[in-house]
Design a protein around this motif. Structure first.
Motif, PDB file in Angstrom:
ATOM      1  N   THR A 111       0.745  -0.973  -0.306  1.00  0.00           N
ATOM      2  CA  THR A 111       0.483   0.137   0.165  1.00  0.00           C
ATOM      3  C   THR A 111       0.800   1.173  -0.144  1.00  0.00           C
ATOM      4  OG1 THR A 111       0.155   0.443   2.309  1.00  0.00           O
ATOM      5  CG2 THR A 111      -1.522  -1.005   1.092  1.00  0.00           C
ATOM      6  N   GLY A 112      -0.009   2.407  -0.299  1.00  0.00           N
ATOM      7  CA  GLY A 112       1.136   3.948  -0.398  1.00  0.00           C
ATOM      8  C   GLY A 112       2.240   3.288  -1.317  1.00  0.00           C
ATOM      9  N   LYS A 113       3.746   3.710  -1.489  1.00  0.00           N
ATOM     10  CA  LYS A 113       4.599   3.593  -1.311  1.00  0.00           C
ATOM     11  C   LYS A 113       5.010   2.254  -2.026  1.00  0.00           C
ATOM     12  CE  LYS A 113       7.588   4.655   2.918  1.00  0.00           C
ATOM     13  NZ  LYS A 113       8.209   5.553   3.901  1.00  0.00           N
ATOM     14  N   TRP A 114       4.843   1.904  -1.058  1.00  0.00           N
ATOM     15  CA  TRP A 114       5.105  -0.218  -1.575  1.00  0.00           C
ATOM     16  C   TRP A 114       4.815  -0.568  -2.801  1.00  0.00           C
ATOM     17  CZ3 TRP A 114       9.079  -2.379  -0.100  1.00  0.00           C
ATOM     18  CH2 TRP A 114      10.125  -2.122   0.962  1.00  0.00           C
ATOM     19  N   LEU A 115       3.323   0.165  -2.734  1.00  0.00           N
ATOM     20  CA  LEU A 115       2.782  -0.730  -4.377  1.00  0.00           C
ATOM     21  C   LEU A 115       3.411  -0.174  -5.336  1.00  0.00           C
ATOM     22  CD1 LEU A 115       0.061  -1.723  -5.072  1.00  0.00           C
ATOM     23  CD2 LEU A 115      -0.948   0.767  -5.590  1.00  0.00           C
ATOM     24  N   LEU A 116       4.247   1.105  -5.072  1.00  0.00           N
ATOM     25  CA  LEU A 116       4.961   1.298  -6.115  1.00  0.00           C
ATOM     26  C   LEU A 116       6.413   0.890  -6.135  1.00  0.00           C
ATOM     27  CD1 LEU A 116       5.840   3.280  -8.874  1.00  0.00           C
ATOM     28  CD2 LEU A 116       6.688   5.000  -7.050  1.00  0.00           C
ATOM     29  N   ARG A 117       6.982   0.780  -5.577  1.00  0.00           N
ATOM     30  CA  ARG A 117       8.412  -0.501  -5.201  1.00  0.00           C
ATOM     31  C   ARG A 117       8.391  -1.623  -5.131  1.00  0.00           C
ATOM     32  NH1 ARG A 117       9.965   2.470   0.737  1.00  0.00           N
ATOM     33  NH2 ARG A 117      10.473   4.633   0.151  1.00  0.00           N
ATOM     34  N   GLU A 118       7.339  -2.048  -4.931  1.00  0.00           N
ATOM     35  CA  GLU A 118       6.603  -3.770  -5.916  1.00  0.00           C
ATOM     36  C   GLU A 118       6.735  -4.100  -7.338  1.00  0.00           C
ATOM     37  OE1 GLU A 118       7.204  -6.277  -4.394  1.00  0.00           O
ATOM     38  OE2 GLU A 118       7.390  -6.060  -2.134  1.00  0.00           O
ATOM     39  N   LEU A 119       5.479  -2.844  -7.528  1.00  0.00           N
ATOM     40  CA  LEU A 119       5.576  -2.924  -9.098  1.00  0.00           C
ATOM     41  C   LEU A 119       6.666  -2.249  -9.754  1.00  0.00           C
ATOM     42  CD1 LEU A 119       3.069  -3.477 -11.307  1.00  0.00           C
ATOM     43  CD2 LEU A 119       2.613  -1.004 -10.673  1.00  0.00           C
ATOM     44  N   ARG A 120       7.560  -1.857  -8.997  1.00  0.00           N
ATOM     45  CA  ARG A 120       9.076  -1.512  -9.828  1.00  0.00           C
ATOM     46  C   ARG A 120       9.969  -3.069  -9.776  1.00  0.00           C
ATOM     47  NH1 ARG A 120       9.681   4.339  -7.691  1.00  0.00           N
ATOM     48  NH2 ARG A 120       9.453   5.827  -9.451  1.00  0.00           N
ATOM     49  N   ALA A 121       9.877  -3.272  -8.765  1.00  0.00           N
ATOM     50  CA  ALA A 121      10.894  -4.085  -9.048  1.00  0.00           C
ATOM     51  C   ALA A 121      10.243  -5.899  -9.186  1.00  0.00           C
ATOM     52  CB  ALA A 121      11.163  -5.051  -7.071  1.00  0.00           C
ATOM     53  N   HIS A 122       8.851  -5.725  -9.847  1.00  0.00           N
ATOM     54  CA  HIS A 122       8.284  -6.697 -10.357  1.00  0.00           C
ATOM     55  C   HIS A 122       9.071  -6.715 -12.001  1.00  0.00           C
ATOM     56  CE1 HIS A 122       6.056  -9.300 -12.433  1.00  0.00           C
ATOM     57  NE2 HIS A 122       4.244  -8.576 -12.789  1.00  0.00           N
ATOM     58  N   ASP A 123       8.432  -5.067 -12.011  1.00  0.00           N
ATOM     59  CA  ASP A 123       8.280  -4.986 -13.572  1.00  0.00           C
ATOM     60  C   ASP A 123       8.706  -3.127 -13.813  1.00  0.00           C
ATOM     61  OD1 ASP A 123       8.190  -4.554 -16.831  1.00  0.00           O
ATOM     62  OD2 ASP A 123       6.993  -6.143 -16.502  1.00  0.00           O
ATOM     63  N   PRO A 124       9.937  -2.878 -13.658  1.00  0.00           N
ATOM     64  CA  PRO A 124      10.315  -0.825 -14.180  1.00  0.00           C
ATOM     65  C   PRO A 124       9.612  -0.560 -14.985  1.00  0.00           C
ATOM     66  CG  PRO A 124      11.931  -2.089 -14.133  1.00  0.00           C
ATOM     67  CD  PRO A 124      11.295  -3.446 -14.308  1.00  0.00           C
ATOM     68  N   ASP A 125       8.945  -1.764 -16.328  1.00  0.00           N
ATOM     69  CA  ASP A 125       8.468  -1.067 -17.858  1.00  0.00           C
ATOM     70  C   ASP A 125       7.180  -0.997 -17.346  1.00  0.00           C
ATOM     71  OD1 ASP A 125      10.761  -0.827 -19.005  1.00  0.00           O
ATOM     72  OD2 ASP A 125      10.616  -2.212 -19.983  1.00  0.00           O
ATOM     73  N   LEU A 126       6.641  -2.080 -16.685  1.00  0.00           N
ATOM     74  CA  LEU A 126       5.036  -1.833 -16.193  1.00  0.00           C
ATOM     75  C   LEU A 126       4.847  -0.586 -14.991  1.00  0.00           C
ATOM     76  CD1 LEU A 126       2.619  -3.112 -16.751  1.00  0.00           C
ATOM     77  CD2 LEU A 126       2.909  -5.324 -14.849  1.00  0.00           C
ATOM     78  N   ALA A 127       5.989  -0.306 -13.820  1.00  0.00           N
ATOM     79  CA  ALA A 127       6.104   0.314 -13.458  1.00  0.00           C
ATOM     80  C   ALA A 127       5.539   1.794 -13.880  1.00  0.00           C
ATOM     81  CB  ALA A 127       7.070   0.364 -12.092  1.00  0.00           C
ATOM     82  N   ASP A 128       6.527   1.915 -14.861  1.00  0.00           N
ATOM     83  CA  ASP A 128       6.774   3.180 -15.659  1.00  0.00           C
ATOM     84  C   ASP A 128       5.004   3.942 -16.949  1.00  0.00           C
ATOM     85  OD1 ASP A 128       9.160   4.603 -14.531  1.00  0.00           O
ATOM     86  OD2 ASP A 128      10.122   3.392 -16.167  1.00  0.00           O
ATOM     87  N   ARG A 129       4.453   2.641 -17.540  1.00  0.00           N
ATOM     88  CA  ARG A 129       3.198   2.995 -17.673  1.00  0.00           C
ATOM     89  C   ARG A 129       2.334   3.545 -16.555  1.00  0.00           C
ATOM     90  NH1 ARG A 129       1.365  -2.148 -20.756  1.00  0.00           N
ATOM     91  NH2 ARG A 129      -0.465  -0.424 -20.725  1.00  0.00           N
ATOM     92  N   TRP A 130       2.084   2.193 -15.650  1.00  0.00           N
ATOM     93  CA  TRP A 130       1.190   3.170 -14.258  1.00  0.00           C
ATOM     94  C   TRP A 130       1.075   3.711 -14.260  1.00  0.00           C
ATOM     95  CZ3 TRP A 130       1.558   3.282  -9.249  1.00  0.00           C
ATOM     96  CH2 TRP A 130       0.586   2.672  -8.360  1.00  0.00           C
ATOM     97  N   LEU A 131       2.926   4.626 -13.889  1.00  0.00           N
ATOM     98  CA  LEU A 131       2.686   6.023 -13.027  1.00  0.00           C
ATOM     99  C   LEU A 131       2.105   7.109 -14.203  1.00  0.00           C
ATOM    100  CD1 LEU A 131       6.015   6.281 -11.329  1.00  0.00           C
ATOM    101  CD2 LEU A 131       3.394   6.743 -10.082  1.00  0.00           C
ATOM    102  N   ALA A 132       2.313   6.493 -15.770  1.00  0.00           N
ATOM    103  CA  ALA A 132       1.921   7.928 -17.376  1.00  0.00           C
ATOM    104  C   ALA A 132       0.289   7.728 -16.330  1.00  0.00           C
ATOM    105  CB  ALA A 132       3.045   7.070 -18.391  1.00  0.00           C
ATOM    106  N   ALA A 133      -0.181   5.941 -16.826  1.00  0.00           N
ATOM    107  CA  ALA A 133      -1.435   6.282 -16.331  1.00  0.00           C
ATOM    108  C   ALA A 133      -2.093   7.641 -15.905  1.00  0.00           C
ATOM    109  CB  ALA A 133      -1.890   4.544 -16.902  1.00  0.00           C
TER     110      ALA A 133
END
Length: 239
Positions: free
Chosen positions: A176-198
């Motif tokens: 939750t919170g910042k850890w949602l992004l951290r886990e997503l970045r650890a899993h797939d950085p490109d997917l995390a970037d797409r998520w943030l951009a959306a």
């Protein structure tokens, strides 16, 4: 920023819980993520059966905001076990990745790190279907929303839920919170970037969510069924 978090955490634990078996300082304060507002997250483990466990305390010590998570080994076992089906290993992270300030928690830390490295158990089929159904329902709401405010609210909910289900699809721990992004970045950085951009683009959020649904088996509505346990009803006493 020149304060000593380890020394202050050690002093606090020894002053407040002199009986502690061990204590671990966790959180961003010892990492590159440290900011002027970072607090001291401290897990304190007391002797078995200590009446002060379990508890959580928030206080200020030596100008630090402090969060104390106080357990004995038995209550720590219970809370760690509770985290695993919830897929949010907050306490596992604090204990396993923290820095000891009192005592020797090496065995417990190794066990927590092993759980973190192994990842969560896959969702049961019924849980996975419920997750797919929930995301499908939000997508449908977004598609047909006519009210601008409602569309924004639905898009925000869909954006967050899609990230959580992307972690489910990758069999990764949730956050939750910042850890949602951290886990997503650890899993797939490109997917995390797409998520943030959306984030502020409902069309991009919709595309992201559909991609996540495809990873989980696709949308689910027609034919979905969830069976709930029948509640026990006590008949009223006769007069």
């Amino acid at each position: 920023m020149d304060r000593d978090p380890l020394g202050d955490a050690r002093t606090l634990v020894r002053d407040r819980y002199p009986q502690a078996v061990y204590a671990v300082l966790a959180g961003s304060v010892l990492t590159e993520h440290r900011t002027a507002g970072s607090d001291l997250d401290i897990v304190v483990v007391l002797p078995l059966g200590d009446l002060l466990a379990p508890r959580r305390e928030s206080l200020v010590f030596a100008s630090w905001p402090v969060e104390l998570f106080v357990h004995d080994e038995q209550t720590l076992d219970w809370w760690l076990a509770k985290e695993r089906p919830e897929r949010k290993p907050t306490l596992h992270r604090m204990v396993g990745c923290g820095t000891p300030v009192v005592g020797d928690p090496a065995e417990r830390q190794a066990a927590c790190r092993a759980v973190l490295d192994a990842g969560p158990d896959p969702l049961a089929p019924a849980q996975l279907e419920a997750a797919r159904y929930g995301l499908t329902d939000l997508l449908d709401d977004l598609t047909h929303a006519a009210d601008t405010g409602e569309r924004q609210v639905i898009a925000a909910a869909l954006w967050a839920d899609a990230a959580r289900l992307a972690l489910v699809a990758g069999n990764r721990w949730n956050g939750t919170g910042k850890w949602l992004l951290r886990e997503l970045r650890a899993h797939d950085p490109d997917l995390a970037d797409r998520w943030l951009a959306a984030q502020h683009d409902p069309a991009a959020i919709e595309a992201f969510a559909r991609d996540v649904l495809d990873r989980l088996g696709g949308p689910l509505f027609d034919g979905y069924r969830a069976v709930a346990p029948r509640p026990e009803v006590t008949a009223p006493a006769r007069s």
